[in-house]
Design a protein around this motif. Sequence first.
Motif, PDB file in Angstrom:
ATOM      1  N   TYR A 190      13.368   6.393  10.848  1.00 25.85           N
ATOM      2  CA  TYR A 190      12.488   7.558  10.780  1.00 25.85           C
ATOM      3  C   TYR A 190      12.721   8.236   9.434  1.00 25.85           C
ATOM      4  CZ  TYR A 190      12.008   6.890  15.812  1.00 25.85           C
ATOM      5  OH  TYR A 190      11.751   6.350  17.052  1.00 25.85           O
ATOM      6  N   MET A 191      11.654   8.375   8.670  1.00 30.99           N
ATOM      7  CA  MET A 191      11.759   8.977   7.341  1.00 30.99           C
ATOM      8  C   MET A 191      10.731  10.079   7.184  1.00 30.99           C
ATOM      9  SD  MET A 191      12.111   5.401   5.187  1.00 30.99           S
ATOM     10  CE  MET A 191      10.824   4.641   6.163  1.00 30.99           C
ATOM     11  N   ARG A 192      11.076  11.080   6.398  1.00 31.87           N
ATOM     12  CA  ARG A 192      10.158  12.189   6.109  1.00 31.87           C
ATOM     13  C   ARG A 192       9.829  12.189   4.621  1.00 31.87           C
ATOM     14  NH1 ARG A 192       8.499  15.114  10.849  1.00 31.87           N
ATOM     15  NH2 ARG A 192      10.122  14.711  12.420  1.00 31.87           N
ATOM     16  N   ILE A 193       8.580  12.538   4.310  1.00 34.77           N
ATOM     17  CA  ILE A 193       8.157  12.581   2.919  1.00 34.77           C
ATOM     18  C   ILE A 193       7.350  13.845   2.661  1.00 34.77           C
ATOM     19  CG2 ILE A 193       6.136  11.144   3.442  1.00 34.77           C
ATOM     20  CD1 ILE A 193       6.383  10.008   0.585  1.00 34.77           C
ATOM     21  N   ASP A 194       7.611  14.482   1.526  1.00 40.40           N
ATOM     22  CA  ASP A 194       6.959  15.725   1.134  1.00 40.40           C
ATOM     23  C   ASP A 194       5.915  15.423   0.057  1.00 40.40           C
ATOM     24  OD1 ASP A 194       6.172  18.217   0.319  1.00 40.40           O
ATOM     25  OD2 ASP A 194       8.150  18.885  -0.362  1.00 40.40           O
ATOM     26  N   LEU A 195       4.640  15.432   0.431  1.00 40.44           N
ATOM     27  CA  LEU A 195       3.575  15.099  -0.515  1.00 40.44           C
ATOM     28  C   LEU A 195       3.139  16.291  -1.364  1.00 40.44           C
ATOM     29  CD1 LEU A 195       1.288  12.706   1.553  1.00 40.44           C
ATOM     30  CD2 LEU A 195       3.041  12.144  -0.125  1.00 40.44           C
ATOM     31  N   THR A 196       3.790  17.433  -1.189  1.00 42.91           N
ATOM     32  CA  THR A 196       3.492  18.559  -2.073  1.00 42.91           C
ATOM     33  C   THR A 196       4.312  18.468  -3.353  1.00 42.91           C
ATOM     34  OG1 THR A 196       5.187  20.039  -1.137  1.00 42.91           O
ATOM     35  CG2 THR A 196       3.022  20.030  -0.063  1.00 42.91           C
ATOM     36  N   SER A 197       5.249  17.513  -3.418  1.00 42.59           N
ATOM     37  CA  SER A 197       6.111  17.346  -4.586  1.00 42.59           C
ATOM     38  C   SER A 197       5.863  16.008  -5.263  1.00 42.59           C
ATOM     39  CB  SER A 197       7.583  17.439  -4.170  1.00 42.59           C
ATOM     40  OG  SER A 197       8.439  17.084  -5.243  1.00 42.59           O
ATOM     41  N   ILE A 235       5.709  14.788   6.346  1.00 51.17           N
ATOM     42  CA  ILE A 235       5.030  13.679   7.014  1.00 51.17           C
ATOM     43  C   ILE A 235       6.063  12.654   7.488  1.00 51.17           C
ATOM     44  CG2 ILE A 235       3.426  11.757   6.689  1.00 51.17           C
ATOM     45  CD1 ILE A 235       1.867  13.520   4.762  1.00 51.17           C
ATOM     46  N   LEU A 236       5.910  12.221   8.716  1.00 51.62           N
ATOM     47  CA  LEU A 236       6.854  11.288   9.323  1.00 51.62           C
ATOM     48  C   LEU A 236       6.356   9.854   9.178  1.00 51.62           C
ATOM     49  CD1 LEU A 236       9.343  10.659  11.141  1.00 51.62           C
ATOM     50  CD2 LEU A 236       7.832  10.999  13.107  1.00 51.62           C
ATOM     51  N   VAL A 237       7.254   8.972   8.724  1.00 51.04           N
ATOM     52  CA  VAL A 237       6.961   7.536   8.670  1.00 51.04           C
ATOM     53  C   VAL A 237       7.963   6.820   9.563  1.00 51.04           C
ATOM     54  CG1 VAL A 237       6.851   5.476   7.222  1.00 51.04           C
ATOM     55  CG2 VAL A 237       6.012   7.666   6.333  1.00 51.04           C
ATOM     56  N   MET A 238       7.458   6.095  10.558  1.00 51.41           N
ATOM     57  CA  MET A 238       8.308   5.320  11.468  1.00 51.41           C
ATOM     58  C   MET A 238       8.216   3.849  11.081  1.00 51.41           C
ATOM     59  SD  MET A 238       7.411   7.235  15.062  1.00 51.41           S
ATOM     60  CE  MET A 238       5.704   7.581  14.601  1.00 51.41           C
ATOM     61  N   ALA A 273       9.729   6.078   1.691  1.00 50.47           N
ATOM     62  CA  ALA A 273       8.565   6.094   2.580  1.00 50.47           C
ATOM     63  C   ALA A 273       7.251   6.099   1.818  1.00 50.47           C
ATOM     64  CB  ALA A 273       8.629   7.318   3.502  1.00 50.47           C
ATOM     65  N   TYR A 274       7.313   6.163   0.471  1.00 55.28           N
ATOM     66  CA  TYR A 274       6.076   6.255  -0.307  1.00 55.28           C
ATOM     67  C   TYR A 274       5.262   4.966  -0.193  1.00 55.28           C
ATOM     68  CZ  TYR A 274       2.832   7.167  -4.131  1.00 55.28           C
ATOM     69  OH  TYR A 274       1.688   7.349  -4.867  1.00 55.28           O
ATOM     70  N   TYR A 275       5.940   3.823  -0.331  1.00 52.54           N
ATOM     71  CA  TYR A 275       5.261   2.551  -0.102  1.00 52.54           C
ATOM     72  C   TYR A 275       5.490   2.140   1.344  1.00 52.54           C
ATOM     73  CZ  TYR A 275       3.926   1.756  -4.917  1.00 52.54           C
ATOM     74  OH  TYR A 275       3.332   1.864  -6.143  1.00 52.54           O
ATOM     75  N   ILE A 316       0.860  -1.174   0.000  1.00 49.17           N
ATOM     76  CA  ILE A 316       0.000   0.000   0.000  1.00 49.17           C
ATOM     77  C   ILE A 316       0.899   1.228   0.000  1.00 49.17           C
ATOM     78  CG2 ILE A 316      -0.149   0.071   2.527  1.00 49.17           C
ATOM     79  CD1 ILE A 316      -3.009   1.094   2.227  1.00 49.17           C
ATOM     80  N   ASN A 317       0.529   2.267  -0.754  1.00 49.50           N
ATOM     81  CA  ASN A 317       1.329   3.495  -0.727  1.00 49.50           C
ATOM     82  C   ASN A 317       0.737   4.474   0.271  1.00 49.50           C
ATOM     83  OD1 ASN A 317      -0.596   5.298  -2.075  1.00 49.50           O
ATOM     84  ND2 ASN A 317      -0.079   4.218  -3.966  1.00 49.50           N
ATOM     85  N   ILE A 318       1.471   5.502   0.580  1.00 47.45           N
ATOM     86  CA  ILE A 318       1.072   6.410   1.646  1.00 47.45           C
ATOM     87  C   ILE A 318      -0.196   7.178   1.298  1.00 47.45           C
ATOM     88  CG2 ILE A 318       2.498   8.362   0.871  1.00 47.45           C
ATOM     89  CD1 ILE A 318       3.112   8.859   3.878  1.00 47.45           C
ATOM     90  N   MET A 319      -0.430   7.473   0.013  1.00 50.62           N
ATOM     91  CA  MET A 319      -1.649   8.156  -0.383  1.00 50.62           C
ATOM     92  C   MET A 319      -2.869   7.265  -0.145  1.00 50.62           C
ATOM     93  SD  MET A 319      -0.800  11.169  -1.272  1.00 50.62           S
ATOM     94  CE  MET A 319      -2.342  11.709  -2.010  1.00 50.62           C
ATOM     95  N   GLU A 320      -2.743   5.988  -0.447  1.00 46.84           N
ATOM     96  CA  GLU A 320      -3.835   5.048  -0.207  1.00 46.84           C
ATOM     97  C   GLU A 320      -4.094   4.905   1.291  1.00 46.84           C
ATOM     98  OE1 GLU A 320      -3.213   2.092  -4.059  1.00 46.84           O
ATOM     99  OE2 GLU A 320      -1.995   1.823  -2.258  1.00 46.84           O
TER     100      GLU A 320
END
Length: 257
Positions: free
Chosen positions: A194-201, A182-185, A209-211, A161-165
């Motif tokens: 610990y990863m960060r993801i920018d969903l504005t890009s 957005i933080l993904v642990m 961290a997308y999946y 599953i991806n983070i948008m789903e």
Amino acid sequence: MKITRLIPTKIVAIFIVMMTISCASKKDIVYFQDALNYETIVNEDVFVTKFKVDDLIGIFVSGKTPEAGRPFNLYRGAQEGGIAAEQVDYLVDLDGMIDFPILGRIKVAGLSPNELRNELREKLTVYIKDPIINIRLKNFEVTINGEVNRPGTYKVNGERINIMEALGLAGDLKIKGRRDNILVMRDFNGVRNYMRIDLTSKNAVNSPAYYLTQNDVVYVEPNKSAINSSNQDSRAGIIVSIASVLITSTVLLITRN
């Protein structure tokens, strides 16, 4: 009369500043802002789910006849009164192993479902001709907290599953949720990342961290507007009290004049 005019002006200024601070701009809330119209990107995604320690795996082996696969399937209880026995799933232990009937201990941590299927098929061909092996990850869940409409833990049907789903399961971000950080642990065999993801890009799809993987935790922090609103709420009583005093003083001054 100068005092009479000055006091209401200050009150109006306070409320104007409060309204301005609480507003969020378009760049704070729009996803994939840099994606061009009709832009085409070739999907080179190669993400596959890997088994981890504490995973619960369902494995069912069958052959050309039901009897062929029976020794390789574990059941709890006996079939009585038309009630079928319950199949037992495999828990990946701290060593990344499972105990499989007849074959013994097998290392599964770090393998994808397809890799495990191929390994089992190779081992089982000694006992079963053309074995059919069904594998399913039973405890694929993700937890989503913070500035989303329905925070909680959600079960995933499927192998990825991806983070948008995932955010869709949680009712999407609130308007005051921060989309660019957005933080993904993620815990993988005792190592926490610990990863960060920018969903504005649009480059978010290339992030590790997308999946999401099983038992990932996603946290959406509040944006500046939400923080400012919180601070304003905590000071609301004080502001109202001050405004009341100022208004009362203004009325008294006007009455006296």
